[in-house]
Motif scaffolding. Structure first.
Motif, short mmCIF file in Angstrom:
data_model
loop_
_atom_site.label_atom_id
_atom_site.label_comp_id
_atom_site.label_asym_id
_atom_site.label_seq_id
_atom_site.Cartn_x
_atom_site.Cartn_y
_atom_site.Cartn_z
N VAL A 190 1.58 12.92 -3.71
CA VAL A 190 0.66 12.21 -3.27
C VAL A 190 -0.50 11.74 -4.14
CG1 VAL A 190 0.95 13.29 -0.95
CG2 VAL A 190 -0.60 14.29 -2.75
N CYS A 191 -0.93 10.59 -3.96
CA CYS A 191 -2.01 10.03 -4.78
C CYS A 191 -3.18 11.15 -4.99
CB CYS A 191 -2.49 8.58 -4.20
SG CYS A 191 -1.26 7.49 -4.45
N VAL A 195 4.67 6.35 -5.22
CA VAL A 195 5.70 6.11 -6.06
C VAL A 195 5.07 5.64 -7.40
CG1 VAL A 195 7.92 4.96 -6.80
CG2 VAL A 195 7.24 5.44 -4.50
N TYR A 196 5.22 6.37 -8.53
CA TYR A 196 4.59 5.77 -9.61
C TYR A 196 3.07 5.61 -9.54
CZ TYR A 196 9.37 5.08 -11.18
OH TYR A 196 10.92 5.04 -11.36
N GLY A 197 2.57 6.54 -8.95
CA GLY A 197 1.17 6.16 -8.85
C GLY A 197 0.56 5.54 -7.79
N ILE A 198 1.46 4.46 -6.95
CA ILE A 198 1.12 3.82 -5.94
C ILE A 198 1.73 3.94 -4.70
CG2 ILE A 198 1.24 1.23 -5.45
CD1 ILE A 198 1.80 0.57 -8.38
N PRO A 199 0.90 4.08 -3.56
CA PRO A 199 1.42 4.61 -2.27
C PRO A 199 2.48 3.46 -1.64
CG PRO A 199 -1.09 3.72 -1.95
CD PRO A 199 -0.47 3.43 -3.55
N TYR A 200 3.08 4.03 -0.57
CA TYR A 200 3.59 3.02 0.29
C TYR A 200 2.60 2.20 1.18
CZ TYR A 200 7.63 6.01 -0.63
OH TYR A 200 8.61 6.78 -1.43
N SER A 201 2.84 0.94 1.64
CA SER A 201 2.01 0.21 2.06
C SER A 201 1.30 0.89 3.70
CB SER A 201 2.52 -1.15 2.59
OG SER A 201 1.61 -1.88 3.33
N ARG A 202 0.10 0.70 3.85
CA ARG A 202 -0.53 1.51 5.08
C ARG A 202 -0.71 0.19 6.15
NH1 ARG A 202 -6.14 2.43 2.73
NH2 ARG A 202 -5.46 0.51 1.62
N CYS A 203 -0.05 -0.90 5.94
CA CYS A 203 -0.04 -1.91 6.84
C CYS A 203 0.95 -1.59 8.19
CB CYS A 203 0.39 -3.35 6.31
SG CYS A 203 -0.64 -3.88 5.07
N SER A 251 -16.44 -4.64 -0.85
CA SER A 251 -14.65 -4.26 -0.79
C SER A 251 -14.67 -3.13 -2.07
CB SER A 251 -14.02 -5.50 -1.49
OG SER A 251 -12.60 -5.05 -1.42
N GLU A 252 -13.85 -2.22 -1.56
CA GLU A 252 -12.98 -1.27 -2.63
C GLU A 252 -12.11 -1.83 -3.26
OE1 GLU A 252 -11.22 3.27 -2.49
OE2 GLU A 252 -11.80 2.33 -0.60
N ILE A 253 -11.68 -1.56 -4.42
CA ILE A 253 -10.73 -2.01 -5.19
C ILE A 253 -9.98 -0.82 -5.43
CG2 ILE A 253 -9.77 -3.10 -7.51
CD1 ILE A 253 -11.79 -4.97 -5.57
N ASN A 254 -8.70 -0.78 -4.86
CA ASN A 254 -8.09 0.39 -4.85
C ASN A 254 -6.48 0.37 -5.60
OD1 ASN A 254 -7.33 3.02 -3.93
ND2 ASN A 254 -7.84 2.75 -1.73
N ILE A 255 -6.75 0.89 -6.80
CA ILE A 255 -5.59 0.88 -7.42
C ILE A 255 -4.82 2.23 -7.54
CG2 ILE A 255 -6.50 -0.83 -9.11
CD1 ILE A 255 -6.98 1.58 -11.21
N TRP A 256 -5.49 3.12 -6.74
CA TRP A 256 -4.86 4.38 -6.61
C TRP A 256 -4.69 5.00 -7.93
CZ3 TRP A 256 -4.74 6.05 -1.57
CH2 TRP A 256 -4.81 5.07 -0.58
N ASP A 257 -3.21 5.57 -8.19
CA ASP A 257 -3.18 6.27 -9.70
C ASP A 257 -2.50 5.27 -10.65
OD1 ASP A 257 -4.30 8.46 -8.30
OD2 ASP A 257 -2.31 9.22 -7.83
N ALA A 258 -2.58 4.06 -10.39
CA ALA A 258 -1.84 3.23 -11.22
C ALA A 258 -2.49 3.25 -12.83
CB ALA A 258 -1.51 1.83 -10.81
N THR A 259 -1.51 3.14 -13.72
CA THR A 259 -2.07 3.35 -15.08
C THR A 259 -2.19 1.93 -15.84
OG1 THR A 259 -0.23 4.33 -15.92
CG2 THR A 259 -2.05 5.89 -15.05
N SER A 260 -1.44 1.07 -15.27
CA SER A 260 -0.92 -0.15 -15.87
C SER A 260 -0.60 -1.41 -15.03
CB SER A 260 0.47 0.03 -16.77
OG SER A 260 0.90 -0.98 -17.33
N TYR A 261 -0.87 -2.67 -15.84
CA TYR A 261 -0.52 -3.81 -14.74
C TYR A 261 1.19 -4.18 -14.82
CZ TYR A 261 -5.36 -5.42 -14.54
OH TYR A 261 -6.70 -5.53 -14.34
N SER A 269 -5.99 -3.81 -2.30
CA SER A 269 -5.21 -2.22 -2.47
C SER A 269 -4.07 -2.72 -2.97
CB SER A 269 -5.20 -1.63 -1.26
OG SER A 269 -4.51 -0.33 -1.31
N LEU A 270 -3.76 -1.97 -4.08
CA LEU A 270 -2.22 -2.15 -4.76
C LEU A 270 -1.49 -1.37 -4.02
CD1 LEU A 270 -0.41 -3.28 -7.03
CD2 LEU A 270 -1.12 -1.47 -8.40
N GLU A 271 -0.25 -1.57 -3.43
CA GLU A 271 0.50 -1.11 -2.62
C GLU A 271 1.93 -1.37 -2.70
OE1 GLU A 271 -0.81 -1.15 1.54
OE2 GLU A 271 -2.98 -0.59 0.96
N TYR A 272 3.02 -0.32 -2.47
CA TYR A 272 4.46 -0.90 -2.22
C TYR A 272 4.72 -1.19 -1.11
CZ TYR A 272 6.11 0.42 -7.27
OH TYR A 272 6.51 0.49 -8.27
#
Length: 381
Positions: free
Chosen positions: A206-207, A243-251, A70-80, A325-328
Motif C-alpha cells: 500500500v502507498c 504498483v511501483y508506488g502509484i495507486p490504482y485509480s479511485r475513479c 488543490s493537493e498535488i498527489n504523486i503518492w510514492d512515485a520517485t520519477s517521471y 492525482s497520479l494514478e494507474y
C-alpha cells in the motif's frame, strides 16, 4: 469524460449521492478574468524537473468563478519515468489452499476462532465463495473471487452505521470525520502502525499515504433512536494498494471508458478498543508484463489543459479544483488481463443550480482523466 455541458444528462455518474430528478440550469453569469500572475506562478511551480520537489498543495484564483485549492498527489512515485503494462486480477478463491491461508490470516486479524464457526462453500455463476460465520457473535469471514471481507458485529456497526458509507470517493460525507481527534484506547499513530502491519501480513503493498477517519458517538447513525445501536469509538483507515508506488485509480469509471466497471480500489481497516473490527480487501492485480516505460507529463501541462476546459463551463456554477492525482487506470483487453496505464486525474467541485418546486444549489463532485504520457483526455463514449 463528457463535456461538463452534458452534466444534465449524466448526473448519475457524479461521485456525490444520487442525482436529483430536477433539471440543472445555467445561471447565465459570466466569469470576469482577474490578474493571472498567481495562476502563472502556480503553473511554473509544477514544471519541476524532480517529481519529489513538486509542491504538495497549490492555491490561487483563476477568475471569480474558477478557484484552485488543490493537493498535488504523486503518492510514492520517485520519477517521471513510469511503466505501463498488463496485469491480471488475482482470484482469491481460485486456489483452495491459498484461500484457506488467507482466511486464517483474516481470522487472526479479527480474533475469530474458526472452530466455533459454521464453515461453508458455494458457487454462484462461476464465483467461488467461502464463508466462516460465528452465528452467535455475528463475526464472519467471506472470500470471493475478487474480494475478501472480515468483520465483527462492532465493525459492521462502526463502518456501516455512520453517515459515510463503505463506498469510496475523494469527496463525500467522509470529510466530516477527517479530524485530528485521538481516541482513548489508542493513539492515531499506534493505530496506523497496526493498520500498516496488518496490510503487510496480508502481503498487500500500500502507498505510504492513507486516509484516517475517526468515528465516535457524535456521528449520525442510521437508527439513532435505537439504544442498541451505539457508535463504538473507531479509527477507520482507507489504504491504497499500489504498483511501483502509484495507486490504482479511485475513479468509479464507466464501463464504456475502460471496458469494465471500476471496483473499490482501496483497503479498509477499522479498529476499536477490542482490535481490528472490519477489514475489506479490494480487487488486487499481479503485474504480468511491462509494455512501455515512458516519461509522464508534468502536472503543469495537465492543469493548464484542465483550466482552459473549465473556463468554458463556469457559467453553470463556480468551480474549485481540489486534487491532481497520479494514478494507474485499468483497461480491459481480450485475454482476461488488463492494460494498465498511468493517468493524471483532476478532481473538482462545481456548484450547480437545480430547479424544481424548490430551487437550490448542489455541490457536484466531478473529475477528468488524462493520459499521463500524452495529455489526451479520456472521455466516456
Amino acid at each position: 469524460m463528457k463535456k461538463i455541458c452534458y452534466i444534465i444528462l449524466i448526473l448519475c455518474f457524479s461521485l456525490v449521492s444520487c442525482a436529483p430528478t430536477e433539471n440543472v440550469i445555467d445561471d447565465g453569469t459570466q466569469a470576469n478574468t482577474t490578474d493571472l500572475n498567481d495562476y502563472e506562478n502556480v503553473l511554473n511551480s509544477l514544471d519541476e524537473e524532480q517529481i519529489g520537489k513538486l509542491p504538495q498543495n497549490i492555491k490561487c484564483v483563476v477568475n471569480d468563478k474558477l478557484n484552485i485549492d488543490s493537493e498535488i498527489n504523486i503518492w510514492d512515485a520517485t520519477s517521471y519515468y513510469v511503466k505501463s503494462g498488463k496485469v491480471k486480477a488475482i482470484n482469491f478463491s481460485e486456489n483452495k489452499d491459498k484461500c484457506y491461508d488467507l482466511m486464517e490470516k483474516l481470522a487472526k486479524a479479527i480474533n475469530l476462532n474458526k472452530d466455533v464457526c459454521v464453515q461453508s462453500h458455494r458457487s454462484e455463476n462461476g464465483n467461488e465463495i467461502y464463508l466462516w460465520d460465528n452465528n452467535y457473535t455475528q463475526d464472519s469471514i467471506a472470500i470471493r473471487n475478487d474480494s475478501a471481507l472480515a468483520e465483527t458485529h462492532d465493525g459492521k456497526l462502526a463502518v456501516s452505521a455512520s453517515k459515510f458509507g463503505t463506498y469510496y470517493s475523494p469527496f463525500n460525507d467522509k470529510d466530516k470525520f477527517r479530524t485530528d481527534k485521538q481516541l482513548m484506547f489508542m493513539s492515531a499513530e499506534e493505530a496506523e502502525e497496526l493498520a500498516v502491519k496488518t496490510a503487510k501480513e496480508l502481503e498487500i503493498n500500500v502507498c505510504e499515504k492513507n486516509e484516517l477517519y475517526v468515528l465516535d458517538d457524535k456521528n449520525t447513525l442510521i437508527f439513532p433512536e435505537d439504544d442498541t445501536d451505539k457508535q463504538n469509538d473507531t479509527y477507520v483507515f482507507f489504504m491504497f494498494p499500489d504498483v511501483y508506488g502509484i495507486p490504482y485509480s479511485r475513479c468509479p469509471e464507466n464501463e464504456a471508458l475502460t471496458g469494465y466497471a471500476n471496483q473499490e480500489n482501496h483497503l479498509v481497516i477499522a479498529m476499536d478498543e477490542k482490535g481490528i473490527s472490519f477489514l475489506d480487501i479490494p480487487p488486487l492485480y499481479d503485474w504480468v508484463e511491462t509494455t512501455e516505460t515512458g516519461e509522464i507529463l508534468h502536472p503543469s501541462s495537465i492543469l493548464s489543459k484542465e483550466v482552459d476546459k473549465l473556463k468554458k463551463y463556469v457559467t453553470s456554477g463556480d468551480i474549485e479544483v481540489s486534487e491532481i492525482s497520479l494514478e494507474y487506470m485499468l483497461f480491459a483487453d481480450k485475454n482476461e488481463t488488463y492494460d494498465i496505464k498511468p493517468v493524471w486525474v483532476v478532481y473538482y467541485y462545481q456548484n450547480q443550480l437545480v430547479t424544481g418546486e424548490n430551487s437550490y444549489t448542489q455541490k457536484m463532485a466531478l473529475y477528468d482523466v488524462y493520459d499521463a504520457y500524452t495529455g489526451e483526455e479520456y472521455r466516456i463514449q
